[in-house]
Design an enzyme around this catalytic site. Structure first.
Site, mmCIF file in Angstrom:
data_model
loop_
_atom_site.group_PDB
_atom_site.id
_atom_site.type_symbol
_atom_site.label_atom_id
_atom_site.label_comp_id
_atom_site.label_asym_id
_atom_site.label_seq_id
_atom_site.Cartn_x
_atom_site.Cartn_y
_atom_site.Cartn_z
ATOM 1 N N HIS A 228 0.736 -1.224 0.033
ATOM 2 C CA HIS A 228 0.050 0.026 0.134
ATOM 3 C C HIS A 228 0.812 1.240 -0.172
ATOM 4 O O HIS A 228 0.392 2.398 -0.548
ATOM 5 C CB HIS A 228 -0.896 -0.103 0.992
ATOM 6 C CG HIS A 228 -2.016 -1.149 1.077
ATOM 7 N ND1 HIS A 228 -1.976 -2.031 1.525
ATOM 8 C CD2 HIS A 228 -3.038 -0.912 0.281
ATOM 9 C CE1 HIS A 228 -3.015 -2.782 0.949
ATOM 10 N NE2 HIS A 228 -3.542 -2.186 0.184
ATOM 11 N N CYS A 548 -9.164 -3.257 -10.664
ATOM 12 C CA CYS A 548 -8.697 -1.994 -10.007
ATOM 13 C C CYS A 548 -7.415 -2.132 -9.321
ATOM 14 O O CYS A 548 -6.846 -1.563 -8.602
ATOM 15 C CB CYS A 548 -9.849 -1.407 -9.030
ATOM 16 S SG CYS A 548 -10.229 -2.612 -7.750
HETATM 17 C C1 PEP Z 1 -6.280 -5.199 -4.679
HETATM 18 O O1 PEP Z 1 -5.957 -5.776 -3.645
HETATM 19 O O2 PEP Z 1 -5.857 -5.292 -5.933
HETATM 20 C C2 PEP Z 1 -6.831 -3.685 -4.389
HETATM 21 C C3 PEP Z 1 -7.317 -3.009 -5.501
HETATM 22 O O3 PEP Z 1 -7.095 -3.556 -2.930
HETATM 23 P P1 PEP Z 1 -5.964 -3.024 -2.244
HETATM 24 O O4 PEP Z 1 -4.773 -2.563 -2.913
HETATM 25 O O5 PEP Z 1 -6.475 -1.611 -1.448
HETATM 26 O O6 PEP Z 1 -5.816 -3.822 -1.016
#
Ligand code: PEP
Ligand code: MG
Length: 618
Positions: A228, A548
């Site tokens: 993240h 996404c």
């Molecule tokens: C993912 O896991 O691909 C996602 C878009 O969520 P995050 O990156 O916030 O965990």
């Protein structure tokens, strides 16, 4: 609509001091993960953690056992951190190793049977000090005793040696306190404009505090490509290299660094030749952005006329101008964690509603998909710990614990507040609700029940909300969810495939861990097959499905994703023009044929070769 001014071009910024005479120190190169494109040149700024907020200084005699236990846990954690760093030094050139290793060894030694730890233990047991206070008091006392040996007339070299030892004690004390308090809220207030932030590690909550208009680049020793922190840095458009082992300990105040966030390299004290090349790269990057800016108003349509929805992910409100500039048609993933970070209390309904409303209004009629809180894994949120919602000590395996929808269903108040706020904001523009980390149909049903209850309550309260509730969809980000996509499609209104977690959970690789970064591979056939399976389940039901995760941001993968039937992609704003350019250059037929060929492969390297050769007939 709120007027949004574009931020200055951080990639081109160079601190004045970066242009000063070259330093006498030799040039040194470090390698890490290229997580956020762009080249930055600037003076390094090493972050130290903020002064820890110590809630308790004294303890009761009955607390001695528990307090000593906390101290021992912090010692073990500190030792582990340093041992990991020590092991990674082997990757560095010998010259760098010989400078950094003795320092790390000294730290590790102090965490063994040392005077420091003996003193701390005694202060807890005998003077009833809390572990943090005992560490700080003992470290200060030892440092003062060391400096007391610096009598007048002592040669400068010896005085510097004493100072170094005192600093080492202070540093190990800070590390212990950091691990004891899991210190919240780093402050980057003193960050000189145009500098390169260098840190051993940076949590997502720290990244959320960065001001991209003041910062030239970021480098850390730790971190994975799609963790993240990396996602946030990309979102902020700050050139960044993570996992550049050894740099945080090798740099010295006054050093100049060149960060190449596309190549994953960092050069300390660049030579004149390196500097010239870096300046050229800065200019080339700026030109490329200008070229892409021209695409902003053109539609995302394939050569044979198939429209593709390109949206942006938003993790911090400061990204809104970048999103508006990017040409994204709405927000495909609004990560709401930012609202809960770097504060001591959980935001109430009115605060949340106001934040969502601002974002929805800024999108000026384009849709916004708001994901409810995805706590867990590496996303620590102090407000939830302080409110007693989540335990202070993390689970042994947080990624497999009470994450996302699991926590929200355990604490329905949290979910209800957030859903109420989203429903209120949905009067300002089209909105969708997204549930994170779903693995069972029961979770979707339970969330929907709460959603409907919340809507009834708001109506009773006289609150204006839409007659037809906004769609409620789910993230497909675990192999379990992907493989039961057909059943989940009966419960959810749409799918958003999160390839970041899907990759991590499928391959059993921590996405934020530099040790296993090489194994984190979204192009692994297992990941792509799960994406295909989930997409087909949605398409059969004629249900909207998007991607996404970070996979959506890679233009080289666009033909494959289109070939798998995906027509909606959400990504960091800066990737939108590049992906749009790819969309506008392909034909759907060719993409379908290409995807068929790719999906027959069982080897990620072969897939990579095919992907890179798209259109070149590999
Ligand atoms: C993912 O896991 O691909 C996602 C878009 O969520 P995050 O990156 O916030 O965990
Ligand atoms: Mg995820």
């Amino acid at each position: 609509m709120n007027r949004i001014e574009p931020p200055p071009q951080q990639h081109q910024r160079m601190a004045q001091s970066a242009l000063a005479a070259p330093d006498a120190r030799p040039e040194r190169s470090f390698h890490g993960l290229a997580v956020s494109a762009g080249v930055a040149i600037g003076p390094v700024f090493g972050t130290t953690e903020p002064e820890a907020v110590i809630a308790r200084h004294k303890i009761q005699a009955s607390d001695i056992g528990a307090e000593s236990g906390r101290l021992e846990a912090a010692i073990v954690q500190s030792r582990k951190q340093l041992a990991k760093l020590r092991a990674k030094l082997a990757l560095l050139p010998e010259e760098s190793q010989s400078q950094i290793a003795p320092l790390i060894d000294a730290y590790i030694q102090m965490l063994g049977p040392s005077r420091l730890l003996r003193g701390v233990r005694a202060r807890i047991a005998e003077t009833l000090l809390s572990a943090e206070t005992a560490v700080l008091t003992e470290a200060a006392a030892i440092a003062a005793a060391i400096m007391a040996q610096a009598e007048p007339g002592l040669p400068a070299e010896d005085r510097a040696g004493l100072q170094r030892r005192a600093d080492e004690i202070g540093e190990i004390g800070r590390r212990l306190v950091r691990n004891l308090t899991r210190s919240p809220f780093r402050s980057f207030a003193g960050l000189p404009e145009g500098s390169i932030l260098v840190a051993e590690s940076l949590r997502p909550a720290d990244a959320a505090l960065l001001d991209p208009s003041r910062l030239a680049g970021v480098v850390t020793d730790e971190g994975g490509a799609d963790g993240h922190t990396a996602v946030m840095l990309r979102a902020l458009g700050v050139p960044a290299v993570l996992g550049a082992t050894g740099l945080a300990h090798a740099m010295q105040p006054g050093d100049i660094a060149v960060v190449d966030g596309s190549a994953g390299t960092v050069t300390l004290n660049p030579s004149a030749t390196t500097m010239t090349a870096a300046k050229r790269s800065v200019t080339a990057f700026a030109r490329e952005r200008q070229r892409y800016a021209k695409l902003r108003r053109l539609p995302a349509v394939t050569m044979d006329g198939e429209p593709v929805e390109l949206q942006a992910n938003l993790e911090l409100p400061v990204e809104l101008p970048l999103i508006v500039q990017s040409g994204a048609v709405g927000i495909g993933l609004l990560r709401t964690e930012f609202l809960f970070m770097n504060r001591e209390t959980v935001p109430d309904e009115a605060t949340q509603a106001e934040s969502y409303r601002t974002i929805v209004e800024a999108m000026n009629g384009d849709p916004v998909t708001i994901r409810v809180l995805d706590w867990g894994g590496e996303k620590e949120i102090e407000a939830l710990t302080l409110a007693g919602v989540v335990p202070e000590i993390a689970d042994t395996n947080p990624a497999l614990g009470l994450r996302g929808i699991r926590l929200l269903l355990r604490c329905p108040d949290l979910l209800e507040t957030q859903l109420s706020a989203i429903l209120r904001a949905s009067m300002s523009g089209p909105v969708r609700v997204l549930l994170p980390m779903v693995t069972t149909v029961g979770e979707v049903r339970a969330a929907r029940e709460i959603y409907e209850r919340v809507a009834r309550r708001l109506r009773r309260r006289g609150e204006r909300i839409p007659e037809k509730l906004p769609p409620m969809g789910i993230m497909i980000e675990t192999p379990g969810a992907a493989l039961s996509a057909d059943a989940l499609a009966l419960e959810a209104d749409f799918f958003a495939i999160g390839t970041n977690d899907l990759t991590a959970y499928t391959l059993a690789v921590d996405r934020a861990e530099s040790d296993v970064a090489a194994l984190y591979d979204p192009m692994h056939p297992a990941v792509l097959r799960l994406v295909q399976f989930a997409a087909e389940a949605a398409l059969r039901m004629r249900m909207p499905v998007s991607i996404c995760g970070e996979l959506a941001a890679a233009p080289r993968l666009t033909p494959l994703l289109l070939g798998l039937g995906i027509r909606s992609l959400s990504m960091n704003a800066s990737a939108v023009p590049r992906v749009k350019q790819m969309v506008r250059s392909v034909q759907i037929d060719a993409c379908v044929r290409f995807a068929r060929r790719v999906m027959e492969q069982g080897d990620a390297d072969r897939i990579r070769a095919l992907v890179d050769g798209f259109g070149k007939d590999v």
